[in-house]
Design an enzyme around this catalytic site. Structure first.
Site, PDB file in Angstrom:
ATOM      1  N   GLU A  63       0.721  -1.160  -0.029  1.00  0.00           N
ATOM      2  CA  GLU A  63      -0.022  -0.085  -0.109  1.00  0.00           C
ATOM      3  C   GLU A  63       0.755   1.352   0.016  1.00  0.00           C
ATOM      4  O   GLU A  63       0.700   2.122  -0.705  1.00  0.00           O
ATOM      5  CB  GLU A  63      -1.008   0.097   1.194  1.00  0.00           C
ATOM      6  N   HIS A 132      -9.455  -5.003  10.964  1.00  0.00           N
ATOM      7  CA  HIS A 132      -9.992  -4.956   9.655  1.00  0.00           C
ATOM      8  C   HIS A 132     -11.294  -4.197   9.537  1.00  0.00           C
ATOM      9  O   HIS A 132     -11.807  -4.166   8.397  1.00  0.00           O
ATOM     10  CB  HIS A 132     -10.407  -6.464   8.852  1.00  0.00           C
TER      11      HIS A 132
END
Lengths: 329, 395
Positions: A63, A132
């Site tokens: 990322e 998450h």
């Protein structure tokens, strides 16, 4: 009369990206599994076939690297759309997305803008556990220089994503994995929705209920339930938290005299606390009660279904807050 | 390891000190392989290096006088790297660097007045005084910053080269011939962002050249104390399938010759490259660094091999420079920098309305949009723009 076209939230997102990519070759999509896999959540399904691998780009799980790459490309005038499979994963890209994208224009004295859109799933509700289930708006709305959209339905998602891509500033576009299958009316005709324009979803006289993103649906459920008990709620969907359309909320509160803010991020230093603070300031003489706030519980996101449901700003907790704010306990 | 060239010309003998700092000294012992470089170019580079040196000396002085605030990292000792590298690429090739960036800005062609005024926090600065020493940007000269966080510029560098390729090939249907230069310090080798960027560059065939200005220290930590394989950094590049080179960064002619060949190869193959550029910073990491982590003896060895002195000796030996012409050059550089300080002193501080400009391109709420700095022909202070009071604009 033609039938009203209804499509899923994910289809609305794809239509927005595909239309903008047809319109402007500078636009491209990159992220994990966006191309050959057709998107981890099928948002980009079919886009590789139409646009090819130079414009629909599979990245490694990296990322920080691909967010930074997109920012460099945006500085040169391209218009990248970066898909984070989950905004929870954006935390490892914090330096590029928070330290580079929002500050580039300022630090360069107006020389280099950063027209990049970061988008992906945000929020809890799928039993994904604590790592998450981030609602990053709590963290990221603190940073000046980004625009943040949190749509609640397919129509807004498409219109806001199109204006995000067309714009010249960095945008954080927060979707919800829990809503990607939601269907809603999206016309065939092209439209865009400007940032900073709230929508009144339900008019009412007793309490202003302001929210954005997925909790808007919980607010509507609560308003429906309370209507049966004679409490009339005005539900406002802010749609973007930066810019925040405080004017629409204030006008409503001046009518209802009570306000409940519903925000799915944690309460401490959040868009919800900011909105409540602004309402207190602008409506000091109009309010009959302090602004009530409903957030996710101030704990890491639990896994167990029952605990996670209690953790969320659900309809039950919203209804309780409205009853309290309107002295109907 | 591929060592393209090396030039012992006019250079002191390789010592144990060199071996201690870099881990290996092969790059200093390889025979020189170099094309003839015209005297006019050499003169220009000599002046560029002198300009950076004098500019940085004045910066240190201005910092002591408190005209410059915050962090300030001077480039003294490393001049041959920025000058040789920028000379080796084309003006259209984008460049991005870290926070020790004054040298790159000047080598790229930024008027030193705008660079100095930026550090003085004046409206005439390249970023209207909003960026400071670590954030030099110059759109007209394709300089994409000046970045303050170690390693942050490495994915950006990949993005710049990616964009060149995308624009020329996907949008225009031609073939890209641009490369991006991304400078980093040896300390950035241990940041995750660098490794992600290298992997992406290798994977996507991105023509970015990572130039590691290996000055032997990340702040006060000697390279071998913080970096594995310090004696052979190119092995890191090999792990990403990227060609690695070791270049003597104290020799501007060698830097130019090597970088030219590396850049040409990247243009040709559309592939990235990694350069272990061996250099040395003569001053501290920043203005507050007493340099207790290294010895005076070590500094003396490197200062004796000053890149400016080396080129001066080489040019005098070849007859391209005389004592008189060198003195005249030094004088003209001193005058230019003196004038640049005076210009910066005279430049006004940014007006209060500048606080809210350049946050967003598109005006909204309290933010009136953005303008270009004076350097780019812009009109700072946005005359005619209504300044909106933040407090009252919320309704």
């Amino acid at each position: 009369m033609t039938a009203v076209r209804e499509i899923e939230f994910r289809d609305a997102l794809r239509e927005a990206m595909s239309e903008e990519m047809r319109r402007d070759k500078r636009v491209f999509l990159l992220g994990e599994e966006v191309a050959q896999y057709n998107g981890a959540y099928k948002v980009s399904r079919g886009m590789l076939d139409e646009f090819g691998p130079r414009r629909i780009i599979d990245t490694p799980i990296s990322e920080s690297g691909f967010a930074g790459l997109a920012i460099g490309a945006a500085m040169m005038g391209l218009k990248p759309v970066v898909e984070f499979m989950s905004w929870s994963f954006s935390l490892v890209a914090a330096d590029p997305i928070l330290n580079n994208a929002p500050k580039m224009l300022y630090m360069s004295g107006g020389q280099f803008g950063c027209p990049v859109v970061f988008r992906g799933n945000d929020g809890a509700g799928g039993q994904l556990g604590s790592t998450h289930s981030w609602c990053v708006e709590g963290l990221y709305s603190n940073v000046p220089g980004v625009k943040i959209a949190i749509p609640s339905n397919p129509y807004d998602a498409k219109g806001l994503l199109k204006s995000s891509i067309r714009g010249d500033d960095p945008v954080f576009f927060l979707e919800s994995e829990r809503m990607l299958g939601n269907k809603g009316h999206v016309p065939e005709e092209e439209y865009v929705i400007p940032f900073g324009q709230a929508k009144v979803l339900r008019e009412g006289t007793d309490c202003t209920v302001a929210s954005w993103g997925r909790p808007v649906h919980f607010c509507m459920d609560a308003a429906e339930e309370l209507a049966k008990q004679g409490i009339s709620c005005e539900v406002i969907d802010l749609r973007t938290v930066r810019p925040l359309d405080i004017g629409t909320v204030v006008r409503s509160v001046r009518k209802t005299s009570t306000c409940v803010v519903v925000d799915q991020s944690w309460s401490f230093g959040s868009p919800g606390s900011e909105l409540a603070s602004q309402v207190h300031r602008h409506c000091f003489d109009d309010l009959d009660n302090y602004v009530h706030r409903v957030h996710t519980a101030d704990v890491p996101t639990p896994y167990a279904t029952n605990l996670e449901q209690d953790y969320l700003p659900n309809a039950r907790r919203i209804a309780e807050a409205i009853r309290s704010a309107t002295y109907n306990l | 390891m591929t060592s393209l060239s090396n030039a012992p010309t006019g250079q002191p003998a390789v010592t144990d000190v060199h071996a201690k700092v870099y881990g290996d000294v092969d790059h200093l012992q390889a025979p020189p392989v170099r094309a003839e470089i015209p005297a006019a170019k050499q003169l220009a580079w000599l002046r560029d290096m002198l300009l950076i040196r004098e500019f940085e000396v004045r910066c240190m002085q201005a910092y002591q006088e408190k005209k410059i605030g915050g962090f300030c990292h001077v480039y003294i000792g490393q001049e041959a790297v920025a000058v040789g590298c920028t000379a080796a690429v084309r003006h259209e090739d984008p460049i991005v660097t870290a926070y020790r960036d004054h040298g790159h800005a000047l080598a790229r062609g930024m008027d030193p007045r705008h660079c100095m005024a930026e550090m003085f926090g004046r409206i005439g600065g390249c970023a209207k005084g909003k960026g400071g020493s670590m954030h030099m940007f110059d759109r007209a000269n394709n300089l994409y910053g000046g970045h303050g966080i170690v390693g942050a510029q490495t994915p950006l560098g990949a993005g710049l080269a990616f964009a060149c390729k995308y624009m020329d090939e996907v949008i225009d249907g031609g073939r890209n011939t641009r490369v991006a230069l991304c400078f980093l310090g040896d300390g950035a080798l241990n940041q995750g962002a660098f490794h992600e960027a290298m992997n992406l560059a290798g994977l996507f065939d991105i023509p970015v050249i990572y130039v590691v200005e290996n000055n032997g220290y990340s702040m006060g930590t000697a390279i071998a104390r913080g970096t594995t394989m310090a004696h052979s950094l190119v092995t890191k590049a090999a792990g990403y399938g990227i060609d690695g080179y070791v270049v003597d960064g104290m020799d501007v002619l060698g830097v130019y010759a090597d970088m030219k060949r590396i850049a040409d190869k990247c243009r040709e193959t559309s592939r990235p490259a990694f350069v272990d550029m061996r250099t040395y910073r003569f001053k501290g990491h920043s203005m507050s660094d007493p340099r207790k982590y290294r010895t005076k003896e070590e500094e003396d060895v490197f200062e004796a091999d000053d890149p400016i002195g080396r080129l001066e000796r080489q040019m005098k030996a070849s007859g391209a420079l005389t004592d008189e012409s060198f003195k005249a050059m030094q004088k003209s550089v001193r005058e230019q920098v003196r004038e640049c300080v005076a210009w910066s002193d005279a430049s006004p501080v940014p007006g209060p309305e500048e606080l809210l400009t350049d946050v967003f391109v598109e005006p909204w709420g309290p933010y009136p949009g953005s303008t270009q700095p004076e350097m780019n022909g812009g009109t700072p202070n946005m005359p005619g723009t209504k300044t909106i009071d933040v407090k009252e604009d919320l309704l």
